[in-house]
Design a protein around this motif. Sequence first.
Motif, PDB file in Angstrom:
ATOM      1  N   UNK A   1     -57.740 -33.563 108.905  1.00  9.10           N
ATOM      2  CA  UNK A   1     -57.312 -34.591 109.827  1.00  9.10           C
ATOM      3  C   UNK A   1     -55.785 -34.623 109.927  1.00  9.10           C
ATOM      4  N   UNK A   2     -55.237 -34.751 111.129  1.00  9.10           N
ATOM      5  CA  UNK A   2     -53.780 -34.782 111.312  1.00  9.10           C
ATOM      6  C   UNK A   2     -53.107 -35.942 110.593  1.00  9.10           C
ATOM      7  N   UNK A   3     -53.791 -37.100 110.494  1.00  9.22           N
ATOM      8  CA  UNK A   3     -53.144 -38.237 109.831  1.00  9.22           C
ATOM      9  C   UNK A   3     -52.885 -37.933 108.365  1.00  9.22           C
ATOM     10  N   UNK A   4     -53.776 -37.154 107.707  1.00  9.64           N
ATOM     11  CA  UNK A   4     -53.555 -36.767 106.315  1.00  9.64           C
ATOM     12  C   UNK A   4     -52.374 -35.813 106.210  1.00  9.64           C
ATOM     13  N   UNK A   5     -52.331 -34.840 107.133  1.00 10.05           N
ATOM     14  CA  UNK A   5     -51.265 -33.839 107.098  1.00 10.05           C
ATOM     15  C   UNK A   5     -49.908 -34.470 107.365  1.00 10.05           C
ATOM     16  N   UNK A   6     -49.885 -35.475 108.250  1.00  5.84           N
ATOM     17  CA  UNK A   6     -48.620 -36.163 108.523  1.00  5.84           C
ATOM     18  C   UNK A   6     -48.130 -36.897 107.266  1.00  5.84           C
ATOM     19  N   UNK A   7     -49.025 -37.634 106.617  1.00  9.00           N
ATOM     20  CA  UNK A   7     -48.624 -38.395 105.423  1.00  9.00           C
ATOM     21  C   UNK A   7     -48.218 -37.460 104.289  1.00  9.00           C
ATOM     22  N   UNK A   8     -48.928 -36.355 104.132  1.00  8.49           N
ATOM     23  CA  UNK A   8     -48.571 -35.401 103.072  1.00  8.49           C
ATOM     24  C   UNK A   8     -47.196 -34.800 103.317  1.00  8.49           C
ATOM     25  N   UNK A   9     -46.784 -34.797 104.593  1.00  8.59           N
ATOM     26  CA  UNK A   9     -45.448 -34.279 104.931  1.00  8.59           C
ATOM     27  C   UNK A   9     -44.389 -35.358 104.811  1.00  8.59           C
ATOM     28  N   UNK A  10     -44.793 -36.565 104.395  1.00  7.46           N
ATOM     29  CA  UNK A  10     -43.824 -37.618 104.161  1.00  7.46           C
ATOM     30  C   UNK A  10     -43.629 -38.541 105.340  1.00  7.46           C
ATOM     31  N   UNK A  11     -44.511 -38.445 106.352  1.00  6.20           N
ATOM     32  CA  UNK A  11     -44.363 -39.285 107.544  1.00  6.20           C
ATOM     33  C   UNK A  11     -45.556 -40.234 107.662  1.00  6.20           C
ATOM     34  N   UNK A  12     -45.362 -41.260 108.465  1.00  7.61           N
ATOM     35  CA  UNK A  12     -46.464 -42.173 108.738  1.00  7.61           C
ATOM     36  C   UNK A  12     -47.400 -41.498 109.743  1.00  7.61           C
TER      37      UNK A  12
END
Length: 723
Positions: free
Chosen positions: A364-375
């Motif tokens: 899921x993109x939301x997981x990948x965004x958070x793992x990259x340090x973003x909301x």
Amino acid sequence: MLETAQFLKSQMDYIFFVYGLAFMVLGVVCFTRQRSPQEVLPWLFMGLFGFTHGLNEWLDLLALTAGDTPLFSSVRLAVMAASFAFLVEFGRVATIKLGMRTVGRWILPVLLLVALLLGSLLGGQSGLNGGFRYALGLVGCLWAAFALFAKASTLEGLRRRWLISAGIGMGLYGIAAGAVVPAAASFPANFLNQETFFAAVGAPIQLFRAFFACWIMLAVWAYEQSRFEESHLMMKRRWYFRATVAVLVMTIGLGWTLTNNLGKLYQEDLRRDIDAGTSLLAHRLSVDTTVTQGLATAMSTSNALAGMPGTAPDTLAQANLLVDRYSAVHPGLIAYVMDRNGTVIAASNRHQPTSLAGRNYSFRPYFQEALAGRLGKFFAIGVTTGEAGFYASAPIRNGRQEITGVAVVKHTLDPEALGLTHFQDAFLVDANGVVLLSGMKGAPYGLWPLPPDLLRQTQASQQFAGKEVTSLAQQRFGNGEWISIAGKKFLAGRQMVGQEGWSIVLLRQEKASLVNRLFGIILTLMISVLILVSLLVLQREFGTEILLHQNQKRLEALSHELERQATTDTLTGALNRLKFNAILGQEIKRSQRYHTPLSLIMYDIDHFKRVNDTYGHQVGDSVLVQLTSLVAPRIRETDSLARWGGEEFMVVVPHLNSSEAAKLAEKLRERVETTAFTGVGRLSCSFGVAQFAPDDTADTLTGRADQALYLAKAGGRNRVVTA
């Protein structure tokens, strides 16, 4: 250019109206024209084409405003095919009457069969429409254009130019109507069609067809006006024609303004209503997403997750307690915690059949965004729950600011809670028009078709899992645009929510504005019909006057000819004895009244009997004709030349006394003497001259002239003697 294109699309109803009106007028012109035996073009078939094709365009207008059905579409298709069949027959019959070799009437069923075959290859109702346009429309228009050019080659002047113009207009219309067809799955309809034409030119093909229809109608009408010879009646008729065309153009222009204003009365209210609806829905959604994002951010900073990543019972217990507390904020929330691998280690719905606990959502993109340090922000249908929702994520960090996991809050989106069901035709869609949520039962996959590669990419993301691939409209649309869905027109409103291209779309079918526009069109049509009927009545009256005028001129010419035959000698063309007596009587009265001189010259050909006996009477008659042609141009316009009988001629000479008349006779004698007559050579004439005396009558005057001629003969001929 885009604004212009959208404006023209919004005027399609009025374009169809003008388009149909032009062909209707063409039909009226062809049916009311005055018949002529010299005309070989079969205008009856052109008139039938005009009426049926104009009716077809008005049926298209009705389908556009009131809605379409398969049955109504089939009726329009049949009317269109019939109109093009009339045009084919016009071209075929015209070429026959022009003396060219051509095919028989069997060509019509052959072309119909070809049209059906092409339609089946192209596929569907639009394919059948294209088949008829290719086989009947293109062939019929080009054939008719050829016939018009062929007829024009036999004419000259203004009529030739107008007929050539009509042929050019018909050829261009054939390309626009017979080559640019509705889009279909097969070539060439998938390459050159109405949609690709609009995309390339920025204007609907119907606008160009309407222009060419007006061109053909005006050219044929002007050709009909130029049939009669120039006269004050013909000039008056043409003036009325030009004035009517100008008034008709003005009426259509004012009608367009009226139609637009009537339509805007309700369209503006509708646009405001749609804008209010999309703003309300967007605001509700924005509040929910903002609250959800805040909860995810707050949850990610909780001390209960400081032990991440850890699977110790006390750590998991604290995490479960935390997600339970955050999910309790709203009934539609699901809170969960994911480790760095994307596996859910704590979930508020862990006791439900659709529990997220233990599942991996690293894709899921939301997981990948958070793992990259973003909301992370993400709209999707849950692969486990099957429910649409908004996912907000935030990174979980330890004391060294290292990301140890991801905190996620999903806000389950309920159509009724958002207000989508209140509006029914309301949708939450992504940037590509793919529908996530709708107030419509059985909502489609997308609002418009997706390209194949984008469709595969969207399905592979599992963002819209489980939806059947269908689309609502046939092409992409934006805010404030009119679209057609299942034959009905809708106004679209679109309000963006967030920065990812997501938007609220609201569709409203507003019949009031369409009915108002139709009222404006009908009113314009009624006024146009009154103008045309007035012109046609005047044209018929002028036509009758012109025919009466022409008949009067023919009668006058016939009367002049009969009078000429009654007063002239049939052989020589000189006045006959009856007319001579009448003229001499008039000149005697004039001489007596005004006391002016009047003389009479009598002459004949010397030895004319010898000419007849030697060369024959035919040659003798030729000599008389030649003598008359020699004398007539050498006397005055006021003089009168008459054949007295046989070879004897009289010249009435007013205003000359005997000596002056004798001088004229001497000039004529010398001219005859020096002229070689065809077939006999040189001849001579003897002349007798007498002047009117107060006690003379017509008989005594002619008797004295005759006596003078006798003396000229007795004195040796070829001389002038005065009584």
